[in-house]
Design a protein around this motif. Structure first.
Motif, PDB file in Angstrom:
ATOM      1  N   CYS A   1      -5.582   5.495   4.548  1.00 12.31           N
ATOM      2  CA  CYS A   1      -5.194   4.088   4.356  1.00 12.31           C
ATOM      3  C   CYS A   1      -4.044   3.996   3.348  1.00 12.31           C
ATOM      4  N   ASP A   2      -3.454   2.830   3.241  1.00 14.86           N
ATOM      5  CA  ASP A   2      -2.295   2.693   2.349  1.00 14.86           C
ATOM      6  C   ASP A   2      -2.640   3.005   0.894  1.00 14.86           C
ATOM      7  N   ASN A   3      -3.835   2.619   0.471  1.00 22.15           N
ATOM      8  CA  ASN A   3      -4.210   2.880  -0.919  1.00 22.15           C
ATOM      9  C   ASN A   3      -4.437   4.364  -1.188  1.00 22.15           C
ATOM     10  N   CYS A   4      -4.871   5.102  -0.165  1.00 21.46           N
ATOM     11  CA  CYS A   4      -5.061   6.547  -0.319  1.00 21.46           C
ATOM     12  C   CYS A   4      -3.723   7.280  -0.261  1.00 21.46           C
ATOM     13  N   THR A   5      -2.883   6.902   0.714  1.00 21.80           N
ATOM     14  CA  THR A   5      -1.635   7.634   0.886  1.00 21.80           C
ATOM     15  C   THR A   5      -0.596   7.222  -0.149  1.00 21.80           C
TER      16      THR A   5
ATOM     17  N   THR B   1       4.555  -3.996  -4.896  1.00 23.54           N
ATOM     18  CA  THR B   1       5.577  -3.046  -4.456  1.00 23.54           C
ATOM     19  C   THR B   1       6.062  -3.456  -3.082  1.00 23.54           C
ATOM     20  N   LYS B   2       7.290  -3.132  -2.808  1.00 31.67           N
ATOM     21  CA  LYS B   2       7.820  -3.394  -1.474  1.00 31.67           C
ATOM     22  C   LYS B   2       7.232  -2.354  -0.547  1.00 31.67           C
ATOM     23  N   GLN B   3       6.518  -2.800   0.484  1.00 29.89           N
ATOM     24  CA  GLN B   3       5.920  -1.866   1.429  1.00 29.89           C
ATOM     25  C   GLN B   3       6.908  -1.566   2.542  1.00 29.89           C
ATOM     26  N   GLU B   4       7.127  -0.287   2.773  1.00 30.88           N
ATOM     27  CA  GLU B   4       7.966   0.109   3.899  1.00 30.88           C
ATOM     28  C   GLU B   4       7.185  -0.125   5.195  1.00 30.88           C
ATOM     29  N   LYS B   5       7.854  -0.676   6.152  1.00 32.63           N
ATOM     30  CA  LYS B   5       7.224  -0.839   7.455  1.00 32.63           C
ATOM     31  C   LYS B   5       7.010   0.546   8.061  1.00 32.63           C
ATOM     32  N   PRO B   6       5.824   0.818   8.573  1.00 35.20           N
ATOM     33  CA  PRO B   6       5.634   2.155   9.143  1.00 35.20           C
ATOM     34  C   PRO B   6       6.605   2.411  10.284  1.00 35.20           C
ATOM     35  N   ASP B   7       7.156   3.606  10.304  1.00 33.51           N
ATOM     36  CA  ASP B   7       8.162   3.943  11.305  1.00 33.51           C
ATOM     37  C   ASP B   7       7.486   4.401  12.596  1.00 33.51           C
ATOM     38  N   LYS B   8       7.233   3.456  13.488  1.00 33.47           N
ATOM     39  CA  LYS B   8       6.485   3.743  14.715  1.00 33.47           C
ATOM     40  C   LYS B   8       7.225   4.734  15.603  1.00 33.47           C
ATOM     41  N   ASP B   9       8.542   4.499  15.748  1.00 30.57           N
ATOM     42  CA  ASP B   9       9.314   5.333  16.655  1.00 30.57           C
ATOM     43  C   ASP B   9       9.283   6.793  16.218  1.00 30.57           C
ATOM     44  N   LYS B  10       9.386   6.986  14.911  1.00 30.73           N
ATOM     45  CA  LYS B  10       9.420   8.344  14.378  1.00 30.73           C
ATOM     46  C   LYS B  10       8.123   9.068  14.723  1.00 30.73           C
ATOM     47  N   LYS B  11       7.007   8.353  14.552  1.00 27.15           N
ATOM     48  CA  LYS B  11       5.710   8.972  14.832  1.00 27.15           C
ATOM     49  C   LYS B  11       5.575   9.322  16.306  1.00 27.15           C
ATOM     50  N   ALA B  12       5.968   8.393  17.177  1.00 26.90           N
ATOM     51  CA  ALA B  12       5.848   8.626  18.611  1.00 26.90           C
ATOM     52  C   ALA B  12       6.760   9.770  19.026  1.00 26.90           C
ATOM     53  N   ALA B  13       7.933   9.825  18.405  1.00 25.22           N
ATOM     54  CA  ALA B  13       8.922  10.812  18.814  1.00 25.22           C
ATOM     55  C   ALA B  13       8.416  12.233  18.609  1.00 25.22           C
ATOM     56  N   THR B  14       7.585  12.440  17.601  1.00 24.44           N
ATOM     57  CA  THR B  14       7.128  13.797  17.332  1.00 24.44           C
ATOM     58  C   THR B  14       6.206  14.301  18.437  1.00 24.44           C
ATOM     59  N   LEU B  15       5.649  13.401  19.237  1.00 24.97           N
ATOM     60  CA  LEU B  15       4.772  13.815  20.320  1.00 24.97           C
ATOM     61  C   LEU B  15       5.554  14.159  21.579  1.00 24.97           C
TER      62      LEU B  15
ATOM     63  N   GLU C   1      -6.903  -7.270  -1.804  1.00 26.85           N
ATOM     64  CA  GLU C   1      -6.433  -6.981  -3.162  1.00 26.85           C
ATOM     65  C   GLU C   1      -6.968  -5.665  -3.702  1.00 26.85           C
ATOM     66  N   LEU C   2      -7.779  -5.002  -2.910  1.00 25.79           N
ATOM     67  CA  LEU C   2      -8.404  -3.755  -3.339  1.00 25.79           C
ATOM     68  C   LEU C   2      -7.369  -2.725  -3.785  1.00 25.79           C
ATOM     69  N   ILE C   3      -7.708  -1.955  -4.816  1.00 25.18           N
ATOM     70  CA  ILE C   3      -6.781  -0.882  -5.178  1.00 25.18           C
ATOM     71  C   ILE C   3      -7.409   0.490  -4.939  1.00 25.18           C
ATOM     72  N   THR C   4      -8.609   0.505  -4.356  1.00 27.35           N
ATOM     73  CA  THR C   4      -9.231   1.786  -3.983  1.00 27.35           C
ATOM     74  C   THR C   4      -9.251   1.902  -2.456  1.00 27.35           C
ATOM     75  N   CYS C   5      -9.848   2.973  -1.948  1.00 31.43           N
ATOM     76  CA  CYS C   5      -9.805   3.255  -0.502  1.00 31.43           C
ATOM     77  C   CYS C   5     -10.339   2.076   0.326  1.00 31.43           C
ATOM     78  N   ARG C   6      -9.547   1.636   1.277  1.00 37.06           N
ATOM     79  CA  ARG C   6      -9.935   0.473   2.092  1.00 37.06           C
ATOM     80  C   ARG C   6     -11.021   0.818   3.105  1.00 37.06           C
ATOM     81  N   ARG C   7     -10.956   2.048   3.639  1.00 39.12           N
ATOM     82  CA  ARG C   7     -11.953   2.446   4.623  1.00 39.12           C
ATOM     83  C   ARG C   7     -13.332   2.494   3.967  1.00 39.12           C
ATOM     84  N   HIS C   8     -13.340   3.078   2.762  1.00 35.94           N
ATOM     85  CA  HIS C   8     -14.589   3.175   2.029  1.00 35.94           C
ATOM     86  C   HIS C   8     -15.184   1.774   1.822  1.00 35.94           C
TER      87      HIS C   8
END
Ligand SMILES: [Zn+2]
Length: 383
Positions: A72-76, A186-200, A48-55
Motif C-alpha cells: 500500500c502507499d503507506n508501506c511503499t 506530500t504531492k502523490q505521483e500518479k501511478p504510472d499504469k502504462d509503465k507497469k503494463a509495458a513490462t508484461l 488519514e492513516l499513517i500505518t499500513c492500510r491493508r492491516h
C-alpha cells in the motif's frame, strides 16, 4: 480480470465537509444516523492513516494480518509525520475566538491576517489569532483542518453553512496536556499504469498490443460499452501469446465466447495477421536481447545496432549469441569468418574445454586478441 491492478483514492477537505453534512442532514432516524456516522469516521480514519492500510482494513473486518503489507502507499512510501500540536492549537483557537460560526476559508483568512471587510466588520482583526498563521500556506492549513475534522476534533455545523465547531476531544489539546502528530502533505505521483503494463509485453509484441488495444477502444466506442466488456486485458495477452489466425484457434482463447467470436473475432484475427511475428522473434529471451534482435531482423548492421542502442558491439554479439544458442540464428549469418577460420577457433575452444570458467580468455589470447570477444561468444554458442 486477474491482471495486477492499482487503486488510488483522491480526497480532500471538501469531501470531508460534504460527507459529514450529508450524514447529519439526512432524514434517517437517530440510530441509523449514528451507524452512518460511525462508518464515515472509520473511512476518514482509513484515509488519514499513517500505518499500513491493508492491516487496518483487515482489522476492521476482524482479520489478522502482518503489520506491513509492503504494497500500500503507506508501506511503499511511508508518510512523514510532524508534531502538529502548536498548529492545531492555533487552528482550534481560531475557531473558538471567532465564535464557532465560520467555515474553513474564513478561518484561514483570519490566521493569515488578511485585510478583509468581513473580518473587519466582525472585529476579528482584533482577536489574538489574527495573523498568527503565516507559517503555513492555505493548502497546508486546509490539510491541517481536514485531518482535525477526520480525527474528530472538529465538527461541522448542521445548518449546512460549513461552520466549524470544537468537540469535547479538543480540551486536552488546547490545555496542552496532549500532543498530536499530523501527516505531512506530500504531492502523490500518479501511478504510472502504462509503465507497469509495458513490462508484461515483450518488445516484439508492443505494436500488436497497441493495435489490439486501439481496435478494442474503437469497438467499445462503437457499441457504447467500456473496453473491458469487449475483451479483458488478459484475453488480449493470450491473443498475443498464441496469435490465432483463424476462428477455430481464436475460439480457444479464454474470454472469447461464441457471441464475441462472431461479433469481433474476425477483426482481431485480421489485426493479428497484419502483425506477423518473425520466427527469430518468437522466443522467450530477455527484453534487451529482443530489442537487439528486432533491429537485426531489419537487416541493420551490428555496428549500427550498437550505435542505435548505445551499447557496446561486444554486447550486441552477446545478444545474438543467445539467439544462436537457442537455434534461432545460424552462426554464419552473424560472423564473417571463413569456414576454416571458424573450425580453427572451434578446435581451440575444445582444447581449452577443461577450463570451464574462463574458456574464452585463453582462446582470445591464443588468437592474439584479434577476434572480438562477442564473436567468440557467438562461436561458442554454436558448438
Ligand atoms: Zn501496507
Amino acid at each position: 480480470d486477474g491482471e495486477p491492478a492499482s487503486a488510488w483514492m483522491a480526497y480532500g477537505l471538501q469531501d470531508v465537509l460534504t460527507l459529514r453534512q450529508f450524514v447529519q442532514d439526512s432524514n434517517a432516524d437517530p440510530a441509523h444516523k449514528r451507524v452512518e456516522h460511525h462508518k464515515l469516521e472509520s473511512m476518514l480514519g482509513l484515509c488519514e492513516l499513517i500505518t499500513c492500510r491493508r492491516h487496518a482494513l483487515l482489522a476492521y473486518f476482524d482479520e489478522d494480518s502482518s503489520q506491513r503489507c509492503g504494497n500500500c502507499d503507506n508501506c511503499t512510501n511511508p508518510p512523514e509525520k510532524w508534531d502538529g500540536t502548536v498548529a492545531t492549537q492555533k487552528a482550534l483557537s481560531c475557531i473558538y475566538r471567532t465564535g464557532q460560526r465560520f467555515g474553513v476559508n474564513y478561518l484561514i483568512d483570519v490566521l493569515h491576517g488578511k485585510t478583509d471587510e468581513r473580518i473587519q466588520n466582525n472585529n476579528h482583526d482584533q482577536i489574538s489569532t489574527y495573523g498568527i498563521g503565516n507559517d503555513f500556506t492555505t493548502t497546508e492549513w486546509r490539510s491541517i483542518y481536514r485531518q482535525l475534522i477526520a480525527l474528530g476534533y472538529i465538527d461541522v455545523d448542521t445548518e449546512g453553512y460549513g461552520a466549524l465547531h470544537l468537540t469535547e476531544k479538543c480540551r486536552p489539546l488546547l490545555r496542552g496536556d496532549e500532543t498530536i502528530d499530523l501527516r505531512k502533505q506530500t504531492k502523490q505521483e500518479k501511478p504510472d499504469k502504462d509503465k507497469k503494463a509495458a513490462t508484461l509485453i515483450r518488445p516484439q509484441d508492443q505494436t500488436l498490443w497497441d493495435s489490439l488495444r486501439s481496435l478494442r477502444s474503437e469497438l467499445a466506442e462503437q457499441f457504447g460499452v467500456p473496453p473491458y466488456v469487449i475483451f479483458h486485458d488478459a484475453t488480449l495477452h493470450e491473443m498475443i501469446k498464441n496469435r490465432p489466425l483463424n476462428t477455430t484457434d481464436m475460439a480457444h482463447i479464454s474470454g472469447v465466447g461464441k457471441q464475441k467470436l462472431d461479433r469481433y473475432g474476425q477483426q482481431f484475427i485480421s489485426e493479428i495477421a497484419s502483425h506477423p511475428l518473425p520466427p527469430l522473434l518468437d522466443n522467450r529471451l530477455s527484453d534487451t536481447v529482443n530489442e537487439t534482435l528486432m533491429l537485426y531482423q531489419q537487416k541493420i548492421s551490428i555496428d549500427q545496432i550498437a550505435l542505435k542502442r548505445e551499447i557496446k558491439v561486444t554486447t550486441v554479439y552477446t545478444h545474438l549469441a543467445d539467439a544462436i544458442a537457442t537455434g534461432l540464428l545460424p552462426v554464419f549469418d552473424v560472423i564473417s569468418l571463413e569456414r576454416d577460420e571458424y573450425e580453427t577457433i572451434v578446435s581451440l575452444m575444445e582444447s581449452f574445454a577443461n577450463d570451464e570458467q574462463s574458456r574464452l580468455k585463453p582462446v582470445y589470447d591464443a588468437l592474439d586478441q584479434e577476434v572480438d570477444y562477442g564473436v567468440l561468444k557467438c562461436i561458442q554458442a554454436s558448438i
